[in-house]
Design an enzyme around this catalytic site. Structure first.
Site, PDB file in Angstrom:
ATOM      1  N   ARG A 242       0.865  -1.177   0.000  1.00 43.97           N
ATOM      2  CA  ARG A 242       0.000   0.000   0.000  1.00 43.97           C
ATOM      3  C   ARG A 242       0.904   1.230   0.000  1.00 43.97           C
ATOM      4  O   ARG A 242       1.971   1.237   0.619  1.00 43.97           O
ATOM      5  CB  ARG A 242      -0.910   0.039   1.232  1.00 43.97           C
ATOM      6  CG  ARG A 242      -2.067  -0.951   1.204  1.00 43.97           C
ATOM      7  CD  ARG A 242      -3.107  -0.628   0.130  1.00 43.97           C
ATOM      8  NE  ARG A 242      -4.242  -1.547   0.128  1.00 43.97           N
ATOM      9  CZ  ARG A 242      -4.342  -2.649  -0.632  1.00 43.97           C
ATOM     10  NH1 ARG A 242      -3.354  -2.985  -1.450  1.00 43.97           N
ATOM     11  NH2 ARG A 242      -5.418  -3.409  -0.574  1.00 43.97           N
ATOM     12  N   GLU A 271      -3.531   7.453  -4.150  1.00 39.48           N
ATOM     13  CA  GLU A 271      -4.009   6.949  -5.439  1.00 39.48           C
ATOM     14  C   GLU A 271      -5.516   7.129  -5.613  1.00 39.48           C
ATOM     15  O   GLU A 271      -6.256   7.052  -4.623  1.00 39.48           O
ATOM     16  CB  GLU A 271      -3.599   5.481  -5.651  1.00 39.48           C
ATOM     17  CG  GLU A 271      -4.188   4.500  -4.656  1.00 39.48           C
ATOM     18  CD  GLU A 271      -3.650   3.092  -4.869  1.00 39.48           C
ATOM     19  OE1 GLU A 271      -2.421   2.881  -4.840  1.00 39.48           O
ATOM     20  OE2 GLU A 271      -4.467   2.185  -5.056  1.00 39.48           O
ATOM     21  N   HIS A 289      -1.664   0.126  -9.632  1.00 42.10           N
ATOM     22  CA  HIS A 289      -2.254  -0.840  -8.691  1.00 42.10           C
ATOM     23  C   HIS A 289      -2.825  -2.062  -9.441  1.00 42.10           C
ATOM     24  O   HIS A 289      -4.027  -2.345  -9.353  1.00 42.10           O
ATOM     25  CB  HIS A 289      -3.348  -0.158  -7.844  1.00 42.10           C
ATOM     26  CG  HIS A 289      -3.609  -0.887  -6.542  1.00 42.10           C
ATOM     27  ND1 HIS A 289      -3.955  -0.244  -5.365  1.00 42.10           N
ATOM     28  CD2 HIS A 289      -3.590  -2.210  -6.235  1.00 42.10           C
ATOM     29  CE1 HIS A 289      -4.146  -1.137  -4.408  1.00 42.10           C
ATOM     30  NE2 HIS A 289      -3.924  -2.333  -4.913  1.00 42.10           N
TER      31      HIS A 289
HETATM   32  C1  DGY Z   1      -5.501  -6.366  -2.830  1.00 43.29           C
HETATM   33  O1  DGY Z   1      -6.041  -7.439  -3.075  1.00 43.29           O
HETATM   34  O2  DGY Z   1      -5.379  -5.929  -1.676  1.00 43.29           O
HETATM   35  C2  DGY Z   1      -4.994  -5.590  -3.988  1.00 43.29           C
HETATM   36  O3  DGY Z   1      -4.143  -4.593  -3.595  1.00 43.29           O
HETATM   37  C3  DGY Z   1      -6.159  -5.039  -4.768  1.00 43.29           C
HETATM   38  O4  DGY Z   1      -6.733  -4.018  -4.026  1.00 43.29           O
END
Ligand code: DGY
Length: 329
Positions: A242, A271, A289
């Protein structure tokens, strides 16, 4: 008299087969492709709904829960769930679910792709070529850093971290070191050929640092100026976890001054907005992402979220509950 079917909201467009499955069980309000709800719009859309299919972009917090008292479950199409205020959901009796396992190998593949693109300057060199700047081959043209045989440092050794470690150790002959809240048992360490080190050692020794830790409030800016300062000047930093885990301003400064070689980022603190500093430095690979984004894996994630909605709203159980105490208090 027949009981009315539960009403649910699909908060972000999903593949037709997922919506079709949900329509067999529920009254479904879907969201057209390209449409994203603000928190106020989401609360309005959820009026009268007992279930929500969400993504990391929809926040389920105390304000939303107070505005949507009929809500019973939010099924996230993601393994990460930092968009959920889980204690508030539990207090409100709302179940949260996520999508572990189905994305592990695909996400690890992408982690490796980003690592390789970063180390071997794939994006930077392609931009150069497309811009018509390639005039001659030369010995140091986009010379990068080595991947095979180098030291891979993994911060966060859950399922995805271990899958990346296996790729590094077995596929690329890398020396794998890791740091995690708790050390893996010996069998798992052996399967990944990974050695536990302190966080400081990880940053100092790794040629490539890959971030795969879950994002909790304590993980905010886990990688800041101090951690970056420990890294080798030839090292790369890869983030598929993240955005908020990395202090982006500190990273931009380090990249600009070449205090580390390069970074590969799939996630960003604000983001879909991207820190303008990151857009201004060449030695960073930026992707929107997409680490779990293959059609089969994204389908499996959405199907798992659908199965959680169906199981909970029709049978009172869930496949991958985050706060199971809501089901069995
Ligand atoms: C997750 O599965 O956490 C990915 O980052 C998609 O949001």
């Amino acid at each position: 008299m027949t009981t009315p079917r539960p009403a649910i909201l699909i908060a972000r467009a999903v593949f037709p087969e997922v919506e079709h499955k949900l329509r067999q069980h529920f009254e479904v309000e879907s969201t057209p492709p390209g449409v994203f709800w603000s928190p106020a719009q989401l609360a309005e859309k959820l009026q009268g709904k007992t279930g929500a299919m969400t993504t990391g972009g929809e926040r389920v917090d105390a304000a939303l829960l107070a505005a949507c008292p009929q809500l019973k479950i939010a099924a996230n199409i993601a393994v990460g769930y930092n968009n959920f205020d889980l204690p508030a959901m539990t207090a409100a009796g709302v179940l949260g679910t996520n999508t572990p396992d189905v994305l592990t190998e695909t996400t690890a593949d992408f982690g490796f792709a980003l690592l390789m693109a970063t180390a071997r300057r794939v994006s930077e060199s392609e931009h150069f070529l497309r811009a018509g700047q390639w005039k001659e081959w030369s010995l140091d043209l986009f010379a990068g850093v080595e991947v095979h045989g180098s030291t891979l440092g993994i911060l966060g050794m859950g399922r995805i971290g271990q899958a990346i470690a296996r790729r590094g150790a077995h596929g690329f002959g890398m020396n794998v070191i890791y740091h995690n809240r708790s050390r893996l048992d010996a069998d798992k360490e052996a399967a990944c050929k990974a050695r536990y080190v302190s966080k400081d050692e990880l940053f100092a020794q790794a040629d490539h640092v890959v971030l795969v830790l879950p994002y909790t409030p304590t993980a905010y800016h886990t990688v800041g100026a101090a951690e970056i300062a420990r890294m080798k000047p030839s090292a790369t930093l890869i983030n598929i976890a993240r955005g908020g885990i990395v202090d982006e301003d500190a990273l931009v400064a380090a990249l600009r001054e070449r205090r580390i070689a390069a970074a590969g980022l799939d996630v960003f603190e604000g983001e879909p907005q991207v820190n303008p500093g990151l857009l201004s430095v060449p030695n960073v690979v930026l992707t929107p992402h997409i680490a779990s984004a293959t059609i089969p894996t994204r389908t499996a994630m959405a199907m798992l979220a659908a199965d959680n909605l169906i199981a909970y709203l029709t049978e009172g159980r869930a496949l991958t509950p985050l706060n199971p105490q809501v089901i069995a208090p």
